[in-house]
Design an enzyme around this catalytic site. Structure first.
Site, PDB file in Angstrom:
ATOM      1  CB  CYS A  93      -0.946   0.014   1.194  1.00 58.57           C
ATOM      2  SG  CYS A  93      -2.056  -1.387   1.229  1.00 58.57           S
ATOM      3  CG  HIS A 229      -2.871   3.611   1.929  1.00 58.17           C
ATOM      4  ND1 HIS A 229      -3.551   3.241   0.787  1.00 58.17           N
ATOM      5  CD2 HIS A 229      -2.967   2.555   2.788  1.00 58.17           C
ATOM      6  CE1 HIS A 229      -4.027   2.021   0.951  1.00 58.17           C
ATOM      7  NE2 HIS A 229      -3.699   1.590   2.156  1.00 58.17           N
ATOM      8  CG  ASN A 259      -6.942  -0.369   1.655  1.00 57.47           C
ATOM      9  OD1 ASN A 259      -6.230  -0.094   0.700  1.00 57.47           O
ATOM     10  ND2 ASN A 259      -6.458  -0.788   2.810  1.00 57.47           N
TER      11      ASN A 259
HETATM   12  N1  ACO Z   1     -18.811  -7.132  10.205  1.00 60.39           N
HETATM   13  C1  ACO Z   1     -19.242  -7.341  11.455  1.00 60.39           C
HETATM   14  N2  ACO Z   1     -18.427  -7.629  12.485  1.00 60.39           N
HETATM   15  C2  ACO Z   1     -17.114  -7.704  12.235  1.00 60.39           C
HETATM   16  C3  ACO Z   1     -16.586  -7.469  10.937  1.00 60.39           C
HETATM   17  C4  ACO Z   1     -17.496  -7.182   9.894  1.00 60.39           C
HETATM   18  N3  ACO Z   1     -17.112  -6.947   8.642  1.00 60.39           N
HETATM   19  N4  ACO Z   1     -15.244  -7.590  10.997  1.00 60.39           N
HETATM   20  C5  ACO Z   1     -14.926  -7.878  12.281  1.00 60.39           C
HETATM   21  N5  ACO Z   1     -16.058  -7.944  13.017  1.00 60.39           N
HETATM   22  C6  ACO Z   1     -16.171  -8.219  14.435  1.00 60.39           C
HETATM   23  C7  ACO Z   1     -14.996  -9.049  14.929  1.00 60.39           C
HETATM   24  O1  ACO Z   1     -15.257 -10.419  14.719  1.00 60.39           O
HETATM   25  C8  ACO Z   1     -14.965  -8.677  16.407  1.00 60.39           C
HETATM   26  O2  ACO Z   1     -15.953  -9.421  17.068  1.00 60.39           O
HETATM   27  P1  ACO Z   1     -15.725  -9.926  18.600  1.00 60.39           P
HETATM   28  O3  ACO Z   1     -15.561  -8.677  19.411  1.00 60.39           O
HETATM   29  O4  ACO Z   1     -16.967 -10.689  18.875  1.00 60.39           O
HETATM   30  O5  ACO Z   1     -14.479 -10.764  18.554  1.00 60.39           O
HETATM   31  C9  ACO Z   1     -15.396  -7.186  16.401  1.00 60.39           C
HETATM   32  O6  ACO Z   1     -16.088  -6.978  15.150  1.00 60.39           O
HETATM   33  C10 ACO Z   1     -14.254  -6.207  16.532  1.00 60.39           C
HETATM   34  O7  ACO Z   1     -13.243  -6.547  15.568  1.00 60.39           O
HETATM   35  P2  ACO Z   1     -11.894  -5.785  15.485  1.00 60.39           P
HETATM   36  O8  ACO Z   1     -11.018  -6.386  14.423  1.00 60.39           O
HETATM   37  O9  ACO Z   1     -11.323  -5.644  16.851  1.00 60.39           O
HETATM   38  O10 ACO Z   1     -12.403  -4.358  14.974  1.00 60.39           O
HETATM   39  P3  ACO Z   1     -11.639  -2.996  14.890  1.00 60.39           P
HETATM   40  O11 ACO Z   1     -12.445  -1.964  15.549  1.00 60.39           O
HETATM   41  O12 ACO Z   1     -10.191  -3.109  15.224  1.00 60.39           O
HETATM   42  O13 ACO Z   1     -11.707  -2.680  13.312  1.00 60.39           O
HETATM   43  C11 ACO Z   1     -10.411  -2.783  11.259  1.00 60.39           C
HETATM   44  C12 ACO Z   1     -11.137  -3.556  12.355  1.00 60.39           C
HETATM   45  C13 ACO Z   1     -11.437  -1.971  10.485  1.00 60.39           C
HETATM   46  C14 ACO Z   1      -9.693  -3.728  10.308  1.00 60.39           C
HETATM   47  C15 ACO Z   1      -9.422  -1.828  11.930  1.00 60.39           C
HETATM   48  O14 ACO Z   1      -8.614  -2.508  12.856  1.00 60.39           O
HETATM   49  C16 ACO Z   1      -8.545  -1.130  10.936  1.00 60.39           C
HETATM   50  O15 ACO Z   1      -8.992  -0.284  10.200  1.00 60.39           O
HETATM   51  N6  ACO Z   1      -7.248  -1.463  10.909  1.00 60.39           N
HETATM   52  C17 ACO Z   1      -6.244  -0.838  10.087  1.00 60.39           C
HETATM   53  C18 ACO Z   1      -6.561  -0.716   8.642  1.00 60.39           C
HETATM   54  C19 ACO Z   1      -6.397  -1.965   7.925  1.00 60.39           C
HETATM   55  O16 ACO Z   1      -6.043  -2.954   8.528  1.00 60.39           O
HETATM   56  N7  ACO Z   1      -6.617  -1.927   6.627  1.00 60.39           N
HETATM   57  C20 ACO Z   1      -6.471  -3.078   5.822  1.00 60.39           C
HETATM   58  C21 ACO Z   1      -5.363  -3.068   4.862  1.00 60.39           C
HETATM   59  S1  ACO Z   1      -3.798  -2.799   5.403  1.00 60.39           S
HETATM   60  C22 ACO Z   1      -3.283  -1.387   4.719  1.00 60.39           C
HETATM   61  O17 ACO Z   1      -3.917  -0.837   3.888  1.00 60.39           O
HETATM   62  C23 ACO Z   1      -2.005  -0.826   5.149  1.00 60.39           C
END
Ligand code: ACO
Length: 302
Positions: A93, A229, A259
């Site tokens: 990315c 990004h 993304n």
């Molecule tokens: N729909 C519903 N529930 C979901 C989904 C979904 N799509 N995805 C996860 N959940 C649930 C999980 O199972 C978890 O449930 P639990 O509490 O019962 O275990 C709960 O939601 C929380 O999940 P987390 O992963 O802790 O959610 P978080 O608030 O951290 O958000 C996310 C996740 C959006 C990926 C966030 O961490 C983020 O944006 N991270 C950085 C960006 C990223 O990773 N981008 C991807 C590409 S990498 C890059 O571009 C560099």
């Protein structure tokens, strides 16, 4: 549409990511999408494909391991060669600025005069569509530009810190009679430690943006546009909060596109130019971060 086959909802996705829509390759071929972006960039520059003397693509995954995407695009654009070398780079990315810096190096040394630079990504082919944690985050896109020699790149910074387990996607290679099996040679759809990526993205962007602006001899207030990004609106907001600057200088299209990896910044750049938000001479900061963990930032005068 996603909640028809995944246990997910807009109520979960929108507040956590900012994503409302994304575009996904269906019946078109991915390399045609990349070539279309390339052709539009050539048209916008008032050139014809034969004027291009180097093609560089930033790309993480497509169905061809070899030849390169840049080579496939060359064929689709009808550039016969042999005097138009082609190559791909993969800096995840963060790829846009990595590639921009490579283009700048070739142009500054006179090794190329008109480079077609395309960032094209089919991220939706890297995720397991039964895993809601990753499937809802991504879109496919291609953004392209024609670059010539200039003094527009005012500063640039690239970093890499080996952390292969934070984000990865693994494909199996062919079996041989001699390979004994280490367990690593197995298929693994995209694995993502979302919270770790979130923290590293915010801290690296704050560091890299300050560094490139200082390296260019500028103050943060001098920068007219920040294009980060587009991984998550909350990441963009967290970075923005650290700088005491007008919010409208931080552009975003993640709501519409999801993304799209290294394509996210050039697609956003194209959109804000078309919307008339950028004028000649404006100063821009580009900042990317991604699997590796790699980061990149640059100050560019438009
Ligand atoms: N729909 C519903 N529930 C979901 C989904 C979904 N799509 N995805 C996860 N959940 C649930 C999980 O199972 C978890 O449930 P639990 O509490 O019962 O275990 C709960 O939601 C929380 O999940 P987390 O992963 O802790 O959610 P978080 O608030 O951290 O958000 C996310 C996740 C959006 C990926 C966030 O961490 C983020 O944006 N991270 C950085 C960006 C990223 O990773 N981008 C991807 C590409 S990498 C890059 O571009 C560099």
């Amino acid at each position: 549409m996603l909640s028809e086959f995944l246990d997910t909802s807009d109520e979960w996705i929108v507040p956590r990511t900012g994503i409302k829509t994304r575009q996904i390759v269906t019946d078109e071929r991915f390399e045609e999408l990349a070539a279309l972006a390339g052709q539009r960039a050539i048209d916008a520059a008032g050139l014809v494909p034969e004027d291009i003397d180097f093609i560089i693509c930033s790309n993480v995954v497509n169905c061809y391991v070899t030849p390169s995407l840049a080579s496939l695009v060359q064929g689709l654009l009808g550039i016969k060669g042999p005097n138009c070398p082609t190559m791909d780079i993969n800096s995840a990315c963060a790829g846009f600025v990595y590639g921009l810096d490579i283009c700048d190096a070739f142009l500054q040394t006179g090794r190329a005069n008109r480079i077609l630079y395309i960032c094209a990504e089919e991220v939706t082919r890297m995720v397991d569509w039964t895993q809601r944690e990753t499937a809802v985050l991504f879109g496919d896109a291609a953004g392209a530009m024609v670059l010539g020699k200039g003094d527009n790149m005012l500063s640039c910074k690239l970093t890499s810190t080996p952390m292969p387990d934070v984000i990865y996607y693994r494909l199996p290679c062919e079996a041989t009679p001699y390979e004994t099996g280490t367990g690593i040679d197995t298929h693994m759809p995209m694995q993502l430690k979302g919270r770790e990526v979130f923290r590293m993205a915010v801290s690296s962007a704050q560091r890299d943006i300050k560094d490139v602006v200082a390296k260019a001899g500028l103050q943060l207030e001098d920068i007219d546009h920040f294009l980060l990004h587009q991984a998550n609106q909350r990441i963009i907001d967290a970075i923005k909060q650290n700088f005491d600057l007008p919010a409208e200088r931080f552009h975003s299209n993640i709501e519409k596109r999801g993304n799209t990896s290294s394509a996210s910044i050039p697609v956003l750049l194209d959109e804000i130019i078309r919307e008339g938000k950028v004028k000649r001479g404006d100063l821009m900061v580009f900042d990317g971060f991604g699997a590796g963990f790699v980061t990149s930032a640059a100050v560019v005068r438009y």
